[in-house]
Scaffold this active site. Structure first.
Site, PDB file in Angstrom:
ATOM      1  N   ASP A  88       0.853  -1.184   0.000  1.00  0.00           N
ATOM      2  CA  ASP A  88       0.000   0.000   0.000  1.00  0.00           C
ATOM      3  C   ASP A  88       0.892   1.240   0.000  1.00  0.00           C
ATOM      4  O   ASP A  88       2.079   1.173   0.348  1.00  0.00           O
ATOM      5  CB  ASP A  88      -0.936   0.011   1.196  1.00  0.00           C
ATOM      6  CG  ASP A  88      -0.201   0.179   2.522  1.00  0.00           C
ATOM      7  OD1 ASP A  88       0.682  -0.653   2.818  1.00  0.00           O
ATOM      8  OD2 ASP A  88      -0.486   1.137   3.276  1.00  0.00           O
ATOM      9  N   GLU A 151      -0.118  -0.698   5.776  1.00  0.00           N
ATOM     10  CA  GLU A 151       0.944  -0.162   6.640  1.00  0.00           C
ATOM     11  C   GLU A 151       0.821   1.334   6.844  1.00  0.00           C
ATOM     12  O   GLU A 151       1.073   1.850   7.938  1.00  0.00           O
ATOM     13  CB  GLU A 151       2.309  -0.503   6.024  1.00  0.00           C
ATOM     14  CG  GLU A 151       3.505  -0.261   6.938  1.00  0.00           C
ATOM     15  CD  GLU A 151       4.103   1.126   6.828  1.00  0.00           C
ATOM     16  OE1 GLU A 151       5.017   1.437   7.624  1.00  0.00           O
ATOM     17  OE2 GLU A 151       3.677   1.913   5.947  1.00  0.00           O
TER      18      GLU A 151
END
Length: 459
Positions: A88, A151
């Site tokens: 991400d 994250e």
């Protein structure tokens, strides 16, 4: 001189990294679509990595679209090594000179959202595992490349993954700098809410609490003279502003990572400081409090929360989001506090200042610091790999960034991929970039480190 192992995989790494960068995998906070905890695009990036792992001949698992892994070697959770990366990314923001979702190579550097944080390292780790497979590297335990999908918005991805799987015996996350980072500051996210100032009809800025706000829009309907004063005050900071025909002001700053907010120009902060400096804000409003106690201060001195330690340095404070709705304005701040301190004192001082001004305080997250002793066997092993490739000694470092290492409870640390004295990679900023030669140098270190942790003796 070390013998290169990873150079033969360079073209494959760049081709697959281009495909991964093209997936617009900015994690979605509080996504309400069932089965997609961080949004469909984050899930698509995880699926891309497991599909690639399958093609490369590894076993793989998607863990409910929170995270995924690829594994080399047989074995279960009882004893395995791991490299943790995330696929991400933060939102792209403005100011790019290339398409952020297209990997662009220029003058030896690759540009695109995620090339440095953390898609480049994720792709390298998978091909390092392929090199281990191709070279028949002997292992005492299986090794996994674990990929997270959230994250950048709190690391709930690893919390979920490790609720399904045991912690690895040894691990590292290439999501920081070289040499190994054995000390990470605590990360505190706070939401502050109060009454919107009468001079402001609406205000909005920021898309992620861990980024400096690069754009802020407010409806303040100033007269021409007041508008001119605001513009001049804002421009002093280096920010830019424009006024629209419908009475809105748009301020453009420069984004930066929350661990080093002083490297950016916070659009919301500069707007509120200009409004306060022009006398437009009313005492008792949220904006007045924010301007007096938080704006223009990346160390928490104005609110009385500043602190530091010898190991990790000063606390940092970043204004990451601001919005108004139904007569209330909410500010999101990201605080990175020293590794040897607790957040209690910081929270107490902010509560005290906010309470006296009628501001509501909510703790969103409080992620405690990480510290692994420099003589830990894992640190020593990683240091040997770093020295073998670079010729430089391993001197562990501290940082304000937060990585997956803090989810490993002493079983791992951050290790690479950015080298000391490297050109800025513009993490969380426009024109995020990474040197191709340094990416491949990291690949050599990563390969050796993965071989080592797959065979490291347990105490």
């Amino acid at each position: 001189m070390f013998k290169p192992v990873m150079a033969k995989y360079k073209n494959e790494i760049l081709v697959e990294l281009k495909n991964l960068v093209a997936i617009e995998s900015a994690a979605v906070p509080d996504c309400d679509k069932e089965g997609y905890p961080f949004g469909e695009k984050s899930a698509r990036a995880l699926q891309f990595m497991t599909d690639l792992a399958d093609r490369l001949g590894f076993s793989s698992e998607n863990c409910d679209n929170f995270a995924a892994h690829a594994q080399l070697g047989s074995g279960d959770d009882s004893d395995y090594a791991a490299v943790l990366c995330h696929v991400d990314v933060v939102p792209v923001g403005d100011g790019w000179h290339t398409d952020p979702w297209t990997l662009t190579e220029k003058d030896g550097y690759i540009y695109g959202r995620g090339v440095a944080d953390d898609k480049g390292a994720a792709m390298v780790s998978l091909f390092c595992m392929k090199a281990m497979k191709d070279n028949g590297v002997p292992m005492k335990r299986p090794i996994r490349c674990i990929f997270g999908g959230g994250e950048e918005i709190g690391m709930d991805d690893m919390e979920h993954y490790f609720s399904k799987h045991a912690l690895p015996s040894f691990a590292f996350t290439p999501d920081a700098d070289y040499p190994a980072c054995n000390c990470e500051k605590g990360i505190l996210h706070i939401r502050l809410t109060g009454n919107t100032d009468p001079a402001i009809n609406s205000i909005k800025g920021g898309s992620a609490i861990n980024c400096v706000i690069d754009r802020c829009e407010a409806d303040i309907i100033p007269d021409n003279e007041a508008a001119g004063m605001l513009a001049e005050k804002i421009k002093v900071s280096g920010a830019k502003c424009t006024f629209t025909n419908d009475g809105k002001i748009n301020v453009t700053g420069v984004s930066a990572h929350a661990m080093c907010p002083e490297k950016g120009i916070n659009a919301a902060s500069e707007l509120l400081l200009a409004l306060d400096g022009s006398g437009a804000l009313s005492e008792g409003s949220a904006e007045y409090f924010f301007a007096k106690k938080l704006c223009g201060d990346t160390r928490g001195k104005k609110i009385g929360a500043a602190c530091s330690d010898e190991m990790s340095g000063e606390m940092t404070l970043n204004i990451g989001t601001i919005s108004s709705e139904n007569g209330a304005t909410t500010l999101g701040i990201d605080i990175r506090y020293p590794a040897t301190l607790s957040s209690d004192g910081i929270i107490s001082r902010i509560n005290e200042a906010a309470q006296s001004a009628g501001i509501k305080v909510e703790i969103i997250d409080d992620n405690p610091p990480l510290y692994v002793p420099a003589d830990d066997p894992l640190i020593l092993a990683l240091g040997e790999c770093y020295t073998e490739v670079t010729g430089n000694p391993m001197i562990p470092i501290a940082m304000g960034g937060g990585t997956y290492a803090r989810t490993l409870h002493g079983k791992g640390v951050a290790f690479g991929p950015v080298f000391p004295d490297a050109r800025p990679s513009n993490l969380h900023m426009a024109d995020e970039n990474l040197s191709v030669s340094e990416l491949m140098l990291h690949a050599e270190i990563c390969y050796r480190a993965m071989c080592r942790i797959a065979s490291l003796e347990k105490e």
